[in-house]
Design an enzyme around this catalytic site. Structure first.
Site, mmCIF file in Angstrom:
data_model
loop_
_atom_site.group_PDB
_atom_site.id
_atom_site.type_symbol
_atom_site.label_atom_id
_atom_site.label_comp_id
_atom_site.label_asym_id
_atom_site.label_seq_id
_atom_site.Cartn_x
_atom_site.Cartn_y
_atom_site.Cartn_z
ATOM 1 N NE ARG A 145 22.909 40.489 90.581
ATOM 2 C CZ ARG A 145 22.059 40.575 90.082
ATOM 3 N NH1 ARG A 145 20.934 41.465 90.541
ATOM 4 N NH2 ARG A 145 22.036 39.846 88.014
ATOM 5 C CG HIS A 159 26.650 48.571 89.822
ATOM 6 N ND1 HIS A 159 25.756 49.579 89.703
ATOM 7 C CD2 HIS A 159 26.896 47.702 89.478
ATOM 8 C CE1 HIS A 159 25.443 48.955 88.138
ATOM 9 N NE2 HIS A 159 26.016 47.298 88.570
ATOM 10 C CE LYS A 212 23.464 47.648 77.702
ATOM 11 N NZ LYS A 212 24.473 46.402 78.664
ATOM 12 C CB SER A 258 21.906 48.963 85.635
ATOM 13 O OG SER A 258 22.634 49.292 87.035
#
Lengths: 156, 156, 156, 156, 156, 156
Positions: B91, B18, B42, B129
């Protein structure tokens, strides 16, 4: 130096795909430890004892294969048991991207480790434990998807 | 017209990946708002206050970067803060297909918005993460995966 | 510092997809140089002069867009014209893997360069210059695939 | 022999993408059964009765389309209703790998079944029921994503 | 039984990526034969003698590595030299699909062969011989992409 | 309305994969035209007459299958012979992205056409004509890759 590999997984349950990769990798290593990662957070279909029993049945008689369980990071377990290789099968490109990420992180955490990949047999490309569980839940017959002669104790 | 971008995410926690994307995008925009999407459904590893704290620490001193949180649709938040760009890193090809879907839906909901992608640095391709949280859960050392000098308050 | 991007390509011929990406990127940059990479080894369908003509027609009147050609490495051209950004569109995951490779190599050759990606409009996902050439070769009508009002000098 | 296809799904809710695939496939089959797989374990946004209602509204008047629900394995349902085809739409390569796995397992369980794929219209590539539910949860307007004239009973 | 692997390729020229995979695989095998596939139809940048020279320079002093060339099918060469493994590196999902196809066909032609894959180091994901040749053609500096200390005889 | 499909290809030569897709699709259509696209620019391994001969041999006796050749755009040929469907097999995600592009362009050129996809049998995932030609060129045995009983006139 001994070539010791671990083949980590949930094996919930073991499939023909797992069995095929492990058996084909036996000549490459001096020992393969097939080890169930214990994960408290994940609800499993079969208990840890059932899964251990399946693995012991399938690989009975192969003196180069050991069965075990572990908790914590896979690389910490590798260090503990002296394994320098992680063995994995590759089925699809989605598989590949997932495994590449895990393999690269493992190498950053433990640079001595090498992940070794074999290609899944084409016949087993669509097969995984989740497919087997799904068929079991709906009362289907999974005998063609699990190692020959294995009984899941469910009437199959 | 000002070029204002938001970089939305959970940042649970912020990673080197990030940080790298945001810093490399700074020259392209007049302002980048790094904003945590609040999602009641979440379960997060770090609280919203911890995550805000991490972001403020990492980007302290950069006058073009603001830290914020938001609820609801990302495009509604863009309208509210006057952002015409959404910034994202790419990515892998799995990433790309996921981001393309979100980007195309966002454009249908708010045609003025443009999603701008940068390539993740090769070294961070395997990093996200979820990987960091997984290592934390098992007591591993994540210092090489999070911004230099950041303390997650967990002894690292 | 000025934000100068190049949009490199063969443009043999320019398609609606190219036009859409470039026009949507105009607000982000101070100048966009649409530049044809001259490649002696590659046999083209349209001559360099024809392709230059198409680009000039399509972007006539847009003072932020310049048309050019170059030889040699793209990053060397960027250095020469003072561009700090390379602009590209992304259509598919195959595209992404190809562009990621080029983008990462370019960054190794010229660390100051940043490749910026926009998503191709869904309607143009299947479109590229090779498709247009293929239809032209077989005498088909390509008017829906090339910028509105552009004549390829072939009766369309 | 009659050509009977099922189009299985959760339809939570039906989208323009579903509607488009089914309508385009009508000429190919003698009957298409659009059937909601009941899954007790999965929490749905709309009740089974609401979802059935949406399907009946959308396909009312098309005598070749039947609406139904089923439990258990999809292939067992195919056997029961005499369907020899499963109809699916393909949007992305991630989609494809997922559908290939299901299609290959279904063929192993029921060799007489054939899965038939159509390409999703480019405009709907980014669209699925989960996107629609996400927008609904945040109070957004989904009218461009669901079949024309359909009311989800939520004020849209 | 000895574990003998071949690492087949064009090596036109050898890159850091090749070198890294081969060196990391050395402990796994008793012998690795790095072998250049001669292909009359393919125009190469470097002659077979130049490419052989590069390989010999890079792996000089490693007694487990042999350098060779071959013609014909790779599996026929494996039979001839007694190799039971083919070693390959995996960079991207496009790579994977390509290598899976070759690996599965090789196994059908010679069931005793096993293809063993290692993950390319993230830093070399974007690198291949074609990239190196392209930079060379345009007069760029490839020293960061080829094995340290290797001279391509071109002034680098 | 009759359901007429074309299965276009080079068939240089026909493989088990082609044969399997066509035979499985026979019940779905009233007629399938297996048609060789003539392409002057492409150098083929077998002549057009040899390839026609192979197709006629393989599908002899199947009254729903016709063999033909065509020049020009595939959609123009569909219009000419009254075909409303194009039949294709899908093997991999690379395949899918390639076929999606062609299918979407064909639909833009001829909106009445529908491309219908079947999944390739897992055993044939790695197989294509190019693999067969490559083995032939090196003097290998391709009998397991081509339709049973077919002789390529080369001693196999």
């Amino acid at each position: 130096m001994e070539r010791i590999a671990i083949f980590p997984g949930s094996f919930d349950p073991i499939t023909c795909g797992h069995e095929d990769i492990i058996n084909r990798a036996v000549p490459l290593f001096d020992k393969i430890i097939v080890s169930i990662g214990r994960n408290e957070d994940k609800k499993n279909y079969f208990t840890i004892d059932q899964r251990l029993g399946f693995l012991k049945t399938v690989f009975a008689g192969n003196i180069k294969i050991e069965i075990d369980t572990y908790e914590g990071l896979t690389v910490d377990y590798c260090r503990k048991v002296g394994a320098n290789y992680i063995l994995r099968g590759l089925r699809t490109s989605a598989d590949f991207e997932f495994e590449r990420s895990i393999g690269q992180v493992n190498k950053k955490l433990y640079p001595e480790i090498e992940t070794i990949f074999l290609l899944t047999h084409p016949e087993y490309t669509s097969l995984n434990s989740s497919v087997v569980r799904d068929i079991l839940r709906h009362g289907g017959n999974v005998s063609q998807f699990i190692p020959e002669g294995l009984s899941l104790g469910l009437g199959f």
